[in-house]
Scaffold this active site. Sequence first.
Site, PDB file in Angstrom:
ATOM      1  N   ASN A   1       0.987  -1.452  -0.057  1.00  0.00           N
ATOM      2  CA  ASN A   1       0.479   0.018  -0.172  1.00  0.00           C
ATOM      3  C   ASN A   1       1.391   1.315  -0.203  1.00  0.00           C
ATOM      4  O   ASN A   1       0.202   2.567  -0.135  1.00  0.00           O
ATOM      5  CB  ASN A   1      -0.656   0.106   1.454  1.00  0.00           C
ATOM      6  CG  ASN A   1      -1.824  -1.032   0.949  1.00  0.00           C
ATOM      7  OD1 ASN A   1      -3.009  -1.232   0.335  1.00  0.00           O
ATOM      8  ND2 ASN A   1      -2.157  -2.142   1.552  1.00  0.00           N
TER       9      ASN A   1
ATOM     10  N   HIS B   1      16.949  -1.207  -4.959  1.00  0.00           N
ATOM     11  CA  HIS B   1      17.890   0.136  -4.420  1.00  0.00           C
ATOM     12  C   HIS B   1      19.110   0.431  -3.694  1.00  0.00           C
ATOM     13  O   HIS B   1      19.888   1.076  -3.586  1.00  0.00           O
ATOM     14  CB  HIS B   1      16.910  -0.582  -2.787  1.00  0.00           C
ATOM     15  CG  HIS B   1      15.690   0.243  -2.354  1.00  0.00           C
ATOM     16  ND1 HIS B   1      14.592  -0.718  -2.787  1.00  0.00           N
ATOM     17  CD2 HIS B   1      15.016   0.548  -1.826  1.00  0.00           C
ATOM     18  CE1 HIS B   1      13.412  -0.962  -2.531  1.00  0.00           C
ATOM     19  NE2 HIS B   1      13.364   0.859  -1.705  1.00  0.00           N
TER      20      HIS B   1
HETATM   21  C1  LIG Z   1       5.561  -9.264  -3.666  1.00  0.00           C
HETATM   22  C2  LIG Z   1       4.746  -8.438  -4.062  1.00  0.00           C
HETATM   23  C3  LIG Z   1       4.310  -8.204  -5.308  1.00  0.00           C
HETATM   24  C4  LIG Z   1       3.005  -9.148  -3.212  1.00  0.00           C
HETATM   25  O1  LIG Z   1       2.060  -8.503  -3.311  1.00  0.00           O
HETATM   26  P1  LIG Z   1       0.606  -8.760  -2.459  1.00  0.00           P
HETATM   27  O2  LIG Z   1       0.134  -8.248  -2.649  1.00  0.00           O
HETATM   28  O3  LIG Z   1       0.904  -9.454  -0.797  1.00  0.00           O
HETATM   29  O4  LIG Z   1       0.710 -10.644  -2.841  1.00  0.00           O
HETATM   30  P2  LIG Z   1      -0.459 -11.815  -2.887  1.00  0.00           P
HETATM   31  O5  LIG Z   1       0.275 -13.814  -2.901  1.00  0.00           O
HETATM   32  O6  LIG Z   1      -1.389 -11.349  -1.951  1.00  0.00           O
HETATM   33  O7  LIG Z   1      -1.135 -11.399  -4.695  1.00  0.00           O
HETATM   34  C5  LIG Z   1      -1.525 -10.439  -5.128  1.00  0.00           C
HETATM   35  C6  LIG Z   1      -1.770 -10.303  -6.359  1.00  0.00           C
HETATM   36  O8  LIG Z   1      -1.823 -11.828  -7.391  1.00  0.00           O
HETATM   37  C7  LIG Z   1      -3.219 -12.526  -7.420  1.00  0.00           C
HETATM   38  N1  LIG Z   1      -2.560 -14.811  -7.018  1.00  0.00           N
HETATM   39  C8  LIG Z   1      -2.516 -14.646  -6.239  1.00  0.00           C
HETATM   40  N2  LIG Z   1      -2.592 -15.906  -6.430  1.00  0.00           N
HETATM   41  C9  LIG Z   1      -2.327 -16.440  -7.565  1.00  0.00           C
HETATM   42  C10 LIG Z   1      -1.967 -17.454  -8.489  1.00  0.00           C
HETATM   43  N3  LIG Z   1      -1.500 -18.498  -8.340  1.00  0.00           N
HETATM   44  N4  LIG Z   1      -2.028 -16.793 -10.378  1.00  0.00           N
HETATM   45  C11 LIG Z   1      -2.492 -15.782 -10.699  1.00  0.00           C
HETATM   46  N5  LIG Z   1      -2.626 -14.666  -9.554  1.00  0.00           N
HETATM   47  C12 LIG Z   1      -2.452 -14.487  -8.536  1.00  0.00           C
HETATM   48  C13 LIG Z   1      -3.902 -12.119  -5.831  1.00  0.00           C
HETATM   49  O9  LIG Z   1      -5.009 -13.252  -6.639  1.00  0.00           O
HETATM   50  C14 LIG Z   1      -4.041 -11.170  -6.314  1.00  0.00           C
HETATM   51  O10 LIG Z   1      -4.967 -10.364  -7.554  1.00  0.00           O
HETATM   52  P3  LIG Z   1      -4.998  -8.573  -6.951  1.00  0.00           P
HETATM   53  O11 LIG Z   1      -3.703  -7.748  -6.450  1.00  0.00           O
HETATM   54  O12 LIG Z   1      -5.771  -8.239  -8.649  1.00  0.00           O
HETATM   55  O13 LIG Z   1      -6.165  -8.881  -5.864  1.00  0.00           O
HETATM   56  C15 LIG Z   1       4.228  -6.956  -2.811  1.00  0.00           C
HETATM   57  O14 LIG Z   1       4.945  -7.485  -1.830  1.00  0.00           O
HETATM   58  C16 LIG Z   1       5.413  -6.024  -3.690  1.00  0.00           C
HETATM   59  O15 LIG Z   1       4.879  -5.639  -4.297  1.00  0.00           O
HETATM   60  N6  LIG Z   1       6.293  -6.390  -2.922  1.00  0.00           N
HETATM   61  C17 LIG Z   1       7.789  -4.863  -3.215  1.00  0.00           C
HETATM   62  C18 LIG Z   1       7.224  -3.650  -2.955  1.00  0.00           C
HETATM   63  C19 LIG Z   1       8.626  -2.478  -3.221  1.00  0.00           C
HETATM   64  O16 LIG Z   1       9.318  -2.987  -3.458  1.00  0.00           O
HETATM   65  N7  LIG Z   1       7.933  -1.995  -2.994  1.00  0.00           N
HETATM   66  C20 LIG Z   1       9.416  -1.236  -3.344  1.00  0.00           C
HETATM   67  C21 LIG Z   1       8.936   0.449  -3.159  1.00  0.00           C
HETATM   68  S1  LIG Z   1      10.260   1.800  -2.960  1.00  0.00           S
END
Ligand SMILES: CC(C)(COP(=O)(O)OP(=O)(O)OC[C@H]1O[C@@H](n2cnc3c(N)ncnc32)[C@H](O)[C@@H]1OP(=O)(O)O)[C@@H](O)C(=O)NCCC(=O)NCCS
Length: 477
Positions: free
Chosen positions: A365, A404
Amino acid sequence: MCVSRCSAGPGPRAHSELHGPSMGRRWFEVGAPRGAGWQGGLMSKAGPGAASTSAAAESWAGCHRLQDSLFSSDSGFNNYRGILNWCVVMLILSNARLFLENLIKYGILVDPIQVVSLFLKDPYSWPALCLVIVANVFAVAAFQVEKRLAVGALTEQAGLLLHVLNLATILCFPAAVALLLESITPVGSVLALMVYTILFLKLFSYRDVNLWCRERRARAKAKAAGWALASLPPSLPPADLYYFLFAPTLCYELNFPRSPRIRKRFLLRRLLEMLFLTQLQVGLIQQWMVPTIQNSMKPFKDMDYSRIIERLLKLAVPNHLIWLIFFYWFFHSCMNAVAELMQFGDREFYRDWWNSESVTYFWQNWNIPVHKWCLRHFYKPMLRRGSSKWVARTGVFFASAFFHEYLVSIPLHMFRLWAFTGMMAQIPLAWIVSRFFQGNYGNAAVWLTLIIGQPVAVLMYVHDYYVLHYEAPVVGA
Ligand SMILES: CC(C)(COP(=O)(O)OP(=O)(O)OC[C@H]1O[C@@H](n2cnc3c(N)ncnc32)[C@H](O)[C@@H]1OP(=O)(O)O)[C@@H](O)C(=O)NCCC(=O)NCCS
């Protein structure tokens, strides 16, 4: 005897437990106005003419009733708005004291001229800006490859190879310039590398989306279904790519949602915020963070652990404040200003990360453009290829850790992996927080990692930079 008492609204709620099981009747009834107990009922039945009778009855009834103290959880009281205000007043007062102490100790350190020297070593040489202008070459290269792929003048394999070469050069070329060119400053390097990193992510997305479109087109052709072809553009206008490159998103789309008009007052407010908050951040860094960091070097040199922790906690306050200001400045003011100018409709640049009760929620978020890109172009494709969630998540954090580190190590000309480790540490940290902390405790744990984690990394880098650049090497050692 159990007296029936009526109470309404958000006031304290009496609990039936007070009576014990033998009391039978509840004394708490909802619906009548507050304070209108059985005396109130008497008064309403007798009518307004009997006011003196009701007053007498009220004094006869006494002034006590069964009720909990407000701080008892059984009271159901939860209006702590005044306490929140008190926290804000205390925060302002304690920071005002810190501000005064800082001024007395160091005088005014804010120096706008010094800021310019962070960007430029020589006023006639602008290497970072030149690097940013050169970035256009890579955008045009990606466009040319896509144009040829769209008309079938290139095979998919050749297109992939050219894209990979282009993307690899986008990361290597500015890094080499930043490492080899003497005239570029660390701040200039960071900005140029950020532009190139954004370009990398955008062109990656551009290539993916165009490939998905071609695949869809091929499937539609195979099925001879004209409807799918109609939703795809016949050719790729270059203006379309440039709109995407400047738009506040990392994910390419053929049709972005557009806002109907530019709201001038909204835009002006965002621009004023950008101007004011930039000054504020620079001022706070110069006046508050720099002296604290400088004073931290000696405890580090002497390995005086208690003083190191004290310095760390001291640095945590300005660091966190500046980070919060940066968040608002970048994700609200800057992104909205750009979006408003470009009539870019999707303004979800952040969600309520401040309510995070887990580290996972925080990363989902706080930076929506990056999170969306990670999900669309990295995480979901990995899941679709059969990777487990754990592997896909580790892969995303590994890539994020790489970027990073890339943005810190190259400008500072030193490779210490603190930023990399900090990002990779998010995976075990997420597990620990979700395992041991829930609700408000989870939220406090997330805040604590943000408040303490960042200054640790800052101090590590500054310490190493200081040792590398300012400490005379011991002769003969
Ligand atoms: C790694 C990361 C992408 C994981 O995200 P998450 O939301 O925790 O992942 P989830 O397992 O809950 O699943 C997310 C999505 O994948 C989908 N999904 C889950 N399993 C799936 C599968 N087998 N096949 C396809 N889609 C799938 C979910 O439905 C969900 O979809 P939605 O977003 O449309 O609702 C997230 O933690 C991230 O963005 N991390 C890096 C952030 C970052 O480095 N930011 C830098 C800022 S400086």
